[in-house]
Design a protein around this motif. Structure first.
Motif, PDB file in Angstrom:
ATOM      1  N   HIS A   3      15.665  48.526  33.316  1.00  0.00           N
ATOM      2  CA  HIS A   3      14.637  48.260  33.626  1.00  0.00           C
ATOM      3  C   HIS A   3      14.265  48.298  35.394  1.00  0.00           C
ATOM      4  O   HIS A   3      15.162  47.449  35.852  1.00  0.00           O
ATOM      5  CB  HIS A   3      14.360  46.789  32.910  1.00  0.00           C
ATOM      6  CG  HIS A   3      12.691  46.364  32.971  1.00  0.00           C
ATOM      7  ND1 HIS A   3      11.920  46.766  31.784  1.00  0.00           N
ATOM      8  CD2 HIS A   3      12.005  45.836  33.624  1.00  0.00           C
ATOM      9  CE1 HIS A   3      10.707  46.454  32.059  1.00  0.00           C
ATOM     10  NE2 HIS A   3      10.611  45.532  33.224  1.00  0.00           N
ATOM     11  N   PHE A   5      11.932  46.012  37.886  1.00  0.00           N
ATOM     12  CA  PHE A   5      11.057  44.912  38.009  1.00  0.00           C
ATOM     13  C   PHE A   5      10.328  45.015  39.323  1.00  0.00           C
ATOM     14  O   PHE A   5      10.774  44.875  40.407  1.00  0.00           O
ATOM     15  CB  PHE A   5      11.981  43.615  38.195  1.00  0.00           C
ATOM     16  CG  PHE A   5      12.705  43.416  36.900  1.00  0.00           C
ATOM     17  CD1 PHE A   5      12.043  42.400  35.906  1.00  0.00           C
ATOM     18  CD2 PHE A   5      13.952  43.688  36.580  1.00  0.00           C
ATOM     19  CE1 PHE A   5      12.581  42.203  34.540  1.00  0.00           C
ATOM     20  CE2 PHE A   5      14.452  43.568  35.316  1.00  0.00           C
ATOM     21  CZ  PHE A   5      13.866  42.833  34.589  1.00  0.00           C
ATOM     22  N   ASP A   6       8.971  45.374  39.320  1.00  0.00           N
ATOM     23  CA  ASP A   6       8.128  45.578  40.438  1.00  0.00           C
ATOM     24  C   ASP A   6       7.639  44.226  40.896  1.00  0.00           C
ATOM     25  O   ASP A   6       7.867  42.959  40.257  1.00  0.00           O
ATOM     26  CB  ASP A   6       7.084  46.533  40.076  1.00  0.00           C
ATOM     27  CG  ASP A   6       6.193  46.300  39.001  1.00  0.00           C
ATOM     28  OD1 ASP A   6       6.072  44.920  38.529  1.00  0.00           O
ATOM     29  OD2 ASP A   6       5.242  47.253  38.606  1.00  0.00           O
ATOM     30  N   ASN A   8       4.649  42.768  40.515  1.00  0.00           N
ATOM     31  CA  ASN A   8       3.982  42.178  39.682  1.00  0.00           C
ATOM     32  C   ASN A   8       4.874  41.422  38.427  1.00  0.00           C
ATOM     33  O   ASN A   8       4.649  40.309  38.092  1.00  0.00           O
ATOM     34  CB  ASN A   8       2.760  43.016  38.828  1.00  0.00           C
ATOM     35  CG  ASN A   8       1.761  43.087  39.860  1.00  0.00           C
ATOM     36  OD1 ASN A   8       1.338  42.719  40.825  1.00  0.00           O
ATOM     37  ND2 ASN A   8       0.956  44.485  39.571  1.00  0.00           N
ATOM     38  N   LYS A   9       5.875  42.214  38.043  1.00  0.00           N
ATOM     39  CA  LYS A   9       6.554  41.708  37.027  1.00  0.00           C
ATOM     40  C   LYS A   9       7.639  40.731  37.419  1.00  0.00           C
ATOM     41  O   LYS A   9       7.560  39.590  36.580  1.00  0.00           O
ATOM     42  CB  LYS A   9       7.578  42.813  36.467  1.00  0.00           C
ATOM     43  CG  LYS A   9       8.343  42.708  35.041  1.00  0.00           C
ATOM     44  CD  LYS A   9       7.260  42.455  34.126  1.00  0.00           C
ATOM     45  CE  LYS A   9       7.989  42.113  32.703  1.00  0.00           C
ATOM     46  NZ  LYS A   9       6.922  42.162  31.485  1.00  0.00           N
ATOM     47  N   GLU A  12       5.497  37.385  37.681  1.00  0.00           N
ATOM     48  CA  GLU A  12       5.261  36.963  36.032  1.00  0.00           C
ATOM     49  C   GLU A  12       6.510  35.976  35.601  1.00  0.00           C
ATOM     50  O   GLU A  12       6.224  35.212  34.725  1.00  0.00           O
ATOM     51  CB  GLU A  12       5.126  38.016  35.027  1.00  0.00           C
ATOM     52  CG  GLU A  12       3.654  39.170  35.147  1.00  0.00           C
ATOM     53  CD  GLU A  12       3.682  40.116  34.504  1.00  0.00           C
ATOM     54  OE1 GLU A  12       4.601  40.314  33.466  1.00  0.00           O
ATOM     55  OE2 GLU A  12       2.816  41.006  34.509  1.00  0.00           O
ATOM     56  N   LEU A  13       7.537  36.675  36.164  1.00  0.00           N
ATOM     57  CA  LEU A  13       8.977  36.078  35.618  1.00  0.00           C
ATOM     58  C   LEU A  13       9.577  35.039  36.428  1.00  0.00           C
ATOM     59  O   LEU A  13      10.140  33.862  35.757  1.00  0.00           O
ATOM     60  CB  LEU A  13       9.883  37.218  35.379  1.00  0.00           C
ATOM     61  CG  LEU A  13       9.689  38.217  34.358  1.00  0.00           C
ATOM     62  CD1 LEU A  13      10.541  39.296  34.721  1.00  0.00           C
ATOM     63  CD2 LEU A  13       9.721  37.617  33.125  1.00  0.00           C
ATOM     64  N   TYR A 313      16.234  38.576  35.608  1.00  0.00           N
ATOM     65  CA  TYR A 313      16.819  39.258  34.556  1.00  0.00           C
ATOM     66  C   TYR A 313      16.894  38.471  33.488  1.00  0.00           C
ATOM     67  O   TYR A 313      16.843  38.704  32.333  1.00  0.00           O
ATOM     68  CB  TYR A 313      17.962  40.019  35.101  1.00  0.00           C
ATOM     69  CG  TYR A 313      18.607  40.951  34.109  1.00  0.00           C
ATOM     70  CD1 TYR A 313      17.902  41.970  33.575  1.00  0.00           C
ATOM     71  CD2 TYR A 313      19.876  40.462  33.453  1.00  0.00           C
ATOM     72  CE1 TYR A 313      18.857  42.862  32.973  1.00  0.00           C
ATOM     73  CE2 TYR A 313      20.549  41.216  32.472  1.00  0.00           C
ATOM     74  CZ  TYR A 313      20.022  42.539  32.143  1.00  0.00           C
ATOM     75  OH  TYR A 313      20.652  43.148  31.263  1.00  0.00           O
ATOM     76  N   PHE A 316      13.900  37.396  31.695  1.00  0.00           N
ATOM     77  CA  PHE A 316      13.045  38.738  31.028  1.00  0.00           C
ATOM     78  C   PHE A 316      13.781  39.067  29.716  1.00  0.00           C
ATOM     79  O   PHE A 316      13.140  39.150  28.705  1.00  0.00           O
ATOM     80  CB  PHE A 316      13.302  40.019  31.929  1.00  0.00           C
ATOM     81  CG  PHE A 316      13.034  41.074  31.126  1.00  0.00           C
ATOM     82  CD1 PHE A 316      11.766  41.504  31.207  1.00  0.00           C
ATOM     83  CD2 PHE A 316      13.914  42.142  30.943  1.00  0.00           C
ATOM     84  CE1 PHE A 316      11.215  42.721  30.467  1.00  0.00           C
ATOM     85  CE2 PHE A 316      13.440  43.170  30.307  1.00  0.00           C
ATOM     86  CZ  PHE A 316      12.069  43.629  30.138  1.00  0.00           C
ATOM     87  N   GLN A 320      12.185  38.679  25.823  1.00  0.00           N
ATOM     88  CA  GLN A 320      12.255  39.873  24.874  1.00  0.00           C
ATOM     89  C   GLN A 320      12.850  39.645  23.647  1.00  0.00           C
ATOM     90  O   GLN A 320      12.236  39.730  22.416  1.00  0.00           O
ATOM     91  CB  GLN A 320      13.211  40.932  25.543  1.00  0.00           C
ATOM     92  CG  GLN A 320      12.727  41.635  26.895  1.00  0.00           C
ATOM     93  CD  GLN A 320      11.402  42.690  26.488  1.00  0.00           C
ATOM     94  OE1 GLN A 320      10.354  42.043  26.779  1.00  0.00           O
ATOM     95  NE2 GLN A 320      11.933  43.522  25.953  1.00  0.00           N
TER      96      GLN A 320
END
Length: 322
Positions: A3, A5-6, A8-9, A12-13, A313, A316, A320
């Protein structure tokens, strides 16, 4: 699938508040036995590019992880509307060496740098600090403002920037974002610093912006912008008359210009100027410097990037599963 992670991501996290606590947890256990953090290496490009490529690897034993940040640093990018720091961070596990994830290095650097400054500020600034000086108007100015506001109840922010247009834009944006705080434009870096309990220098300056003259006797300074042995934002009189906190002794002795230049002037070693590392301050819960002049001579460590990446990570993966 590995994955990515940009920007925005990542946001978010993890929040800035959470990031500060990730750094606090890291430095409680980041002893020499638990980490490997080699000096960053850099490749300076010839003119006219005025660019640098940096490589920053790290290993964290307690979590069985390692990683490396590959970063391009082009100081003139602000003229093109781009960040000066761009790149990627690769996170690996250390049982088989498999790549776990990739991260936008700009966002990582933006957040973890400010979070570490706020962490040190929490231990060293006076508890009732109400004024903050921000020297610089780039990405780190915004992130440091956000982070410092999480550890102290700041009422007034004194801002200095060399570019009038960028200065006006910064003040307009942060005034809208933080309507309960007063933002004041200053005509010099020294004026902003002298009015402040806490100062963040987040510029690309190669020579001193401020000296000790007029600074408050309890001032805490986060010296963030200069990470080249030949560059500095603070004059030597500040360094020689403050308790110096560093990310890491070896890195600071080799690469922090403020310490290297001041030490050379009085014919001593940079090591002799250092009071404590962040690990020593945090692991000992040491708040004894809060009424003394202090400087966090920030360099930024790959181990900080690694802890940040692992936190994102892990969050995330938990989401999930949920």
């Amino acid at each position: 699938m590995v994955h990515y992670f940009d920007h925005n991501k990542i946001h978010e996290l993890i929040s800035m508040k959470e990031c500060i606590e990730v750094m606090r947890a890291l430095f409680k256990i980041a002893s020499d036995e638990n980490i490997l953090n080699p000096l960053r290496s850099k490749m300076e490009l010839p003119e006219p590019s005025n660019g640098i490529m940096g490589l920053m690897p790290a290993y964290f034993k307690p979590y069985n992880i390692m990683g490396v940040k590959i970063l391009s640093i082009f100081p003139d990018n602000h003229k093109k509307g781009l960040s000066s720091h761009q790149g990627i961070f690769h996170l690996f596990e250390t049982e088989t060496g498999q790549l776990l994830a990739n991260f936008d290095a700009h966002t990582m650097t933006e957040m973890r740098t400010a979070a570490v400054s706020a962490l040190v500020t929490d231990y060293t600034a006076i508890p009732n600090a109400e004024s903050l000086g921000v020297l610089g108007t780039g990405t780190q100015a915004y992130s440091h403002l956000q982070a410092i506001l999480l550890v102290r109840e700041i009422k007034t922010v004194f801002v200095y920037g060399r570019n009038k247009k960028n200065l006006n834009s910064f003040i307009e944006k942060v005034t809208n974002r933080y309507p309960n705080i007063t933002f004041k434009e200053c005509s010099s870096a020294q004026e902003a610093a002298n009015a402040s309990d806490i100062v963040c220098t987040v510029t690309g300056a190669k020579s001193p912006l401020i000296s000790q003259k007029g600074l408050r006797s309890h001032v805490h300074i986060n010296a963030v912008g200069a990470w080249d042995p030949k560059h500095r934002e603070l004059a030597s009189d500040i360094v020689l008359n403050s308790a110096i906190i560093v990310d890491n002794y070896h890195a600071a002795e080799q690469q922090k210009g403020e310490l290297i230049i001041a030490a050379n002037e009085i014919e001593t070693s940079p090591e002799d100027l250092i009071e404590k590392s962040i690990y020593e301050v945090v692991s000992q819960n040491n708040s004894s410097y809060q009424n003394k002049p202090t400087v966090f001579a920030s360099l930024g460590l790959a181990i900080e990037d690694l802890a940040f990446a692992y936190a994102v990570y892990t969050t995330f993966n938990k989401k999930q599963i949920a």
